[in-house]
Design an enzyme around this catalytic site. Sequence first.
Site, short mmCIF file in Angstrom:
data_model
loop_
_atom_site.label_atom_id
_atom_site.label_comp_id
_atom_site.label_asym_id
_atom_site.label_seq_id
_atom_site.Cartn_x
_atom_site.Cartn_y
_atom_site.Cartn_z
N ASN A 1 0.83 -1.21 0.00
CA ASN A 1 0.00 0.00 0.00
C ASN A 1 0.87 1.26 0.00
O ASN A 1 1.94 1.30 0.61
CB ASN A 1 -1.00 0.01 1.17
CG ASN A 1 -0.36 -0.18 2.53
OD1 ASN A 1 0.67 -0.85 2.68
ND2 ASN A 1 -0.97 0.38 3.55
N GLU B 1 -3.30 -4.48 -3.04
CA GLU B 1 -3.84 -5.30 -4.14
C GLU B 1 -3.80 -4.51 -5.44
O GLU B 1 -3.51 -5.05 -6.51
CB GLU B 1 -5.29 -5.70 -3.83
CG GLU B 1 -5.47 -6.58 -2.60
CD GLU B 1 -5.59 -5.79 -1.29
OE1 GLU B 1 -5.10 -4.64 -1.21
OE2 GLU B 1 -6.17 -6.34 -0.34
N1 THU Z 1 -5.36 -1.35 2.58
C1 THU Z 1 -4.89 -2.19 1.61
O1 THU Z 1 -3.75 -2.03 1.15
N2 THU Z 1 -5.68 -3.17 1.17
C2 THU Z 1 -6.96 -3.40 1.62
O2 THU Z 1 -7.65 -4.24 1.08
C3 THU Z 1 -7.47 -2.65 2.77
C4 THU Z 1 -6.68 -1.48 3.18
C5 THU Z 1 -4.51 -0.25 3.05
C6 THU Z 1 -5.00 1.10 2.65
C7 THU Z 1 -4.38 1.98 3.71
O3 THU Z 1 -3.08 2.33 3.30
C8 THU Z 1 -4.29 1.07 4.93
O4 THU Z 1 -4.45 -0.26 4.45
C9 THU Z 1 -5.33 1.35 6.00
O5 THU Z 1 -6.60 1.34 5.46
#
Ligand code: THU
Length: 158
Positions: free
Chosen positions: A60, A73
């Site tokens: 992320n 993802e």
């Molecule tokens: N996040 C993801 O990378 N994938 C998900 O499916 C849910 C949330 C990340 C986004 C943000 O950077 C952090 O997790 C908190 O929401």
Amino acid sequence: MKRHEIQYHEYLRTQDLPAHEEVLINHAKEALKGSYSPYSKFQVGAAAQLSNGIIVTGFNIENAAYPVCLCAEQTTISAIRTQYPDTQIEAMAISVKSAHHHVDRPATPCGKCRQLLSEQERLNQKKIRLILQGETGPVWVFDSVNDLLPFSFTGEFL
Ligand code: THU
């Protein structure tokens, strides 16, 4: 009344997974170290197994303008589709880690990522297995993205 049911696998330890799935979840755990998440301090790593044998990873990437944040993802799918446009995705492993608390159960993908992955699965013409684990704790394996997004919206409605 109609009923919808899903089945998924639960493994209590990563060592109990089939060897190639254990490898993939370990890649996801390694990938989350690259996460840029200074705001949530919630690191997410993803690793996708492609049919050509290559593993593509992502994490992320957050932004001071919060809605601009990219999920792990999403960055992984972008990398796959730009670098290996015609390759099938066999499986994606996702792992998470928080600076605030110990995550001892799998975090399931957000709704937007389920929708993104669901269309990729349709294009793929093959189910994409999802392998999920927290920092520790059980591993959940879903045989198809659509197990997590039944009744999904597809281009057929348009
Ligand atoms: N996040 C993801 O990378 N994938 C998900 O499916 C849910 C949330 C990340 C986004 C943000 O950077 C952090 O997790 C908190 O929401």
